[in-house]
Scaffold this active site. Structure first.
Site, PDB file in Angstrom:
ATOM      1  N   CYS A 144       0.830  -1.212   0.000  1.00 21.93           N
ATOM      2  CA  CYS A 144       0.000   0.000   0.000  1.00 21.93           C
ATOM      3  C   CYS A 144       0.866   1.264   0.000  1.00 21.93           C
ATOM      4  O   CYS A 144       1.413   1.604  -1.035  1.00 21.93           O
ATOM      5  CB  CYS A 144      -0.986  -0.043   1.154  1.00 21.93           C
ATOM      6  SG  CYS A 144      -2.434   0.953   0.812  1.00 21.93           S
ATOM      7  N   GLU A 199      -1.347  -9.205   3.693  1.00 23.39           N
ATOM      8  CA  GLU A 199      -1.156  -9.811   5.022  1.00 23.39           C
ATOM      9  C   GLU A 199      -2.461 -10.251   5.672  1.00 23.39           C
ATOM     10  O   GLU A 199      -2.474 -11.154   6.504  1.00 23.39           O
ATOM     11  CB  GLU A 199      -0.394  -8.848   5.947  1.00 23.39           C
ATOM     12  CG  GLU A 199      -1.134  -7.585   6.408  1.00 23.39           C
ATOM     13  CD  GLU A 199      -1.004  -6.403   5.445  1.00 23.39           C
ATOM     14  OE1 GLU A 199      -0.745  -6.630   4.247  1.00 23.39           O
ATOM     15  OE2 GLU A 199      -1.180  -5.248   5.898  1.00 23.39           O
ATOM     16  N   HIS A 253      -3.509  -5.069   0.752  1.00 21.85           N
ATOM     17  CA  HIS A 253      -2.824  -5.619   1.941  1.00 21.85           C
ATOM     18  C   HIS A 253      -2.892  -7.143   1.936  1.00 21.85           C
ATOM     19  O   HIS A 253      -3.856  -7.714   2.468  1.00 21.85           O
ATOM     20  CB  HIS A 253      -3.500  -5.096   3.213  1.00 21.85           C
ATOM     21  CG  HIS A 253      -3.269  -3.647   3.468  1.00 21.85           C
ATOM     22  ND1 HIS A 253      -2.268  -3.183   4.268  1.00 21.85           N
ATOM     23  CD2 HIS A 253      -3.916  -2.545   3.011  1.00 21.85           C
ATOM     24  CE1 HIS A 253      -2.290  -1.865   4.318  1.00 21.85           C
ATOM     25  NE2 HIS A 253      -3.288  -1.454   3.551  1.00 21.85           N
TER      26      HIS A 253
HETATM   27  N1  GLN Z   1      -1.956   6.688   2.919  1.00 16.93           N
HETATM   28  C1  GLN Z   1      -2.116   5.958   1.719  1.00 16.93           C
HETATM   29  C2  GLN Z   1      -3.505   6.121   1.111  1.00 16.93           C
HETATM   30  O1  GLN Z   1      -4.403   6.576   1.762  1.00 16.93           O
HETATM   31  C3  GLN Z   1      -1.796   4.491   1.916  1.00 16.93           C
HETATM   32  C4  GLN Z   1      -2.704   3.812   2.889  1.00 16.93           C
HETATM   33  C5  GLN Z   1      -2.162   2.499   3.372  1.00 16.93           C
HETATM   34  O2  GLN Z   1      -0.969   2.243   3.288  1.00 16.93           O
HETATM   35  N2  GLN Z   1      -3.025   1.662   3.915  1.00 16.93           N
HETATM   36  O3  GLN Z   1      -3.709   5.797  -0.029  1.00 16.93           O
END
Ligand code: GLN
Length: 542
Positions: free
Chosen positions: A380, A508, A506
């Site tokens: 992400c 994970e 994600h």
């Molecule tokens: N801050 C980034 C976004 O809002 C990534 C979010 C994250 O890593 N979960 O897109």
């Protein structure tokens, strides 16, 4: 008809109620029963989405896009059953529902009170997870018995048992039996008091799970049984285990599942925990080790990256290995430089995150991984940082950035998308929950997943800027995964690197001990290989 188990905690917090509730879920599932795990959090935040990870640990995301307590991650990892929005309620959410009803006039002018309105809403929330297939609902009540915040829940549970019938509801109290080193004795008094508090409210626990650092001998069990009014076989000893996935094996050895099945009058099959025994054996027999750095913002607090730690462990066990996770503060890299901080590291992982703190350190760590052929997994925000690093150092777009970090950047390679806003119809709010992703044949990602369409969970607002797609692809970055309509970049990887993958989602959240996630599995695999280990695939029996 569904039966209900309530798990409360006594004496102190952090006794591992979540692991206890998850283990119970697994044990009952292993006896052929259909279970669902649920958690109530007595705080007033509507969900943990906006809470600081320092206070709350990781925010776990469900397939249906709920931002939930990290215990739901344990439920999924132990039972292998996906949770949903109904599996986590907070007091804030319960009150929010009631206040909205009150504003709509649903209470017809009546006085709205904790009893019966809040308690009724709690009972409704428990029933919200019941379907015709469910045999047992396991609801964990956050907090500790005796807390002011927990009281409405305990009162609701007392009422619930009357409504559902005594034989259909079972109470499990997780408690502490401290050992006094000076006296050389374990002490049962705090547990007696905690059970006493429950009895005052009208709840009599059926089973006690006693967290202890010393084995409880027969006399101690007898004493607990007598003073706390539970059967002797319902006094379960729970010592710290070398790994959390051994907890269900320990409970099984004490027949906890059989006691539950007897009390609730359930029809169950024989227990099958073979894959779990195998997992525990593999943990003990690991014959190699790899050092992996997590370069993040909350480096002092492993709970902030709970699912990542678990996913790395699952993958390591798959390879008969141990993972030595080194938490590195991205700000430390900003101060001391990537070469100094990251020397002797086998692989680098940059996790998700929000805001600008530490982002330059993350970018420096990624540059180090890319230039030195160190295996890299970006998640992400980690993918955003990888894109920025590539833009600045390979494509020479000097001040490339994400508009989250620098809204005035001349190369907004990561930004908020108009298309995305339309697709989601959510304005600039988060993309949450499971979305499909199409993988490109011939890529590392495709090789790992071994299928074309995957589904993974998201929690973010910002996306790869499609205006730069050609430029990145010409420069040697592969877009290995995208939304099936081709609008959203979901995965990237590098051509001239042993293993460099980043995902917008994600992964994970979907790793399980006996079914490790392909990205973590391959990330560990290549890291072990580059460290000179042989990593023939060795599957666990599912
Ligand atoms: N801050 C980034 C976004 O809002 C990534 C979010 C994250 O890593 N979960 O897109």
């Amino acid at each position: 008809m569904a039966k209900f188990i309530f798990v409360t905690g006594g004496v102190v917090s952090s006794l591992g109620k979540g692991i206890a509730a998850s283990s119970i879920g697994l044990l009952l599932k292993s006896r052929g029963l259909h279970v669902v795990n649920q958690k109530f959090d007595p705080y007033l935040n509507v969900d943990p989405g906006t809470m600081n990870p320092y206070q709350h640990g990781e925010v776990f995301v469900t397939d249906d896009g709920a931002e939930t307590d990290l215990d739901l991650g344990h439920y999924e990892r132990f039972t292998g059953i996906n949770t949903s929005r109904n599996c986590n309620y907070t007091s804030g959410q319960i009150y929010d529902t009631i206040i909205k009803k009150e504003r709509r006039g649903d209470y017809l002018g009546g006085t709205v009170q904790v009893v019966p309105h809040v308690t009724t809403e709690i009972c409704n929330s428990i029933r919200s997870v019941v379907t015709p297939q469910i045999d047992v609902v396991i609801s964990e009540i956050g907090g500790t018995v005796g807390d002011i915040e927990s009281l409405p829940y305990l009162e609701a549970l007392r009422q619930f048992r009357i409504q559902e019938g005594r034989n259909n509801v079972l109470f499990i109290h997780v408690t502490l039996i401290p050992y006094l080193h000076k006296a050389g004795e374990v002490k049962t008094k705090p547990t007696q008091h905690s059970v006493g508090r429950l009895r005052e409210i009208g709840i009599i626990p059926d089973i006690l799970i006693c967290r202890t650092e010393k084995h409880l001998d027969k006399d101690v069990r007898k004493k607990i049984s007598l003073f706390c009014n539970v059967d002797e076989e319902a006094v379960i000893e729970s010592m710290d285990m070398p790994n959390i996935y051994e907890v269900p094996l320990d409970y099984a050895a004490q027949e906890l599942d059989s006691v539950i099945i007897d009390v609730l009058g359930l029809r169950a099959s024989r227990r099958n925990l073979k894959p779990w025994r195998e997992y525990a054996e593999r943990v003990l027999n690991a014959d190699k080790e790899v050092k992996i750095a997590i370069v993040g913002k909350y480096s002092e607090l492993p709970d902030a990256y709970k699912s990542i730690h678990e996913a790395l462990n699952h993958a390591a066990v798959f390879h008969n290995a141990r993972v030595n996770i080194i938490s590195i503060s991205a700000e430390e890299i900003e101060k001391s430089g990537a070469e100094t901080v990251l020397k002797n590291i086998g692989a680098i992982l940059v996790p998700g995150g929000f805001g600008s703190r530490g982002t330059e350190g993350k970018i420096a760590a990624i540059q180090f991984a890319r230039e030195n052929d160190v295996p890299f997994l970006g998640i992400c925000l980690g993918m955003h940082m990888a894109v920025i690093e590539f833009a600045r150092n390979v494509l020479k777009l000097a001040d490339a950035n994400s508009t989250e970090i620098n809204p005035k950047t001349s190369h907004p390679v990561i930004h908020l998308m108009e298309e995305q806003k339309k697709v989601l119809n959510l304005g600039a709010s988060m993309r949450l929950g499971a979305y499909p992703c199409a993988l490109k044949k011939g890529t590392l990602a495709y090789k790992g997943y071994a299928k074309e369409i995957i589904s993974e969970r998201h929690r973010h607002r910002y996306e790869f800027n499609n205006d730069y797609r050609d430029c990145f692809e010409k420069g040697g970055m592969i877009i290995s995964g995208q939304s099936p309509d081709g609008i959203l970049v979901e995965m990237i990887e590098l051509q001239d690197h042993p293993w460099f993958i980043a995902s917008q989602f994600h992964p994970e959240f979907k790793s399980r001990p006996i079914d490790p996630h392909p990205l973590f599995r391959d990330f560990l695999g290549i890291s072990l290989k580059l460290n000179g280990y042989d990593t023939k695939e060795s599957r666990l029996t599912k």
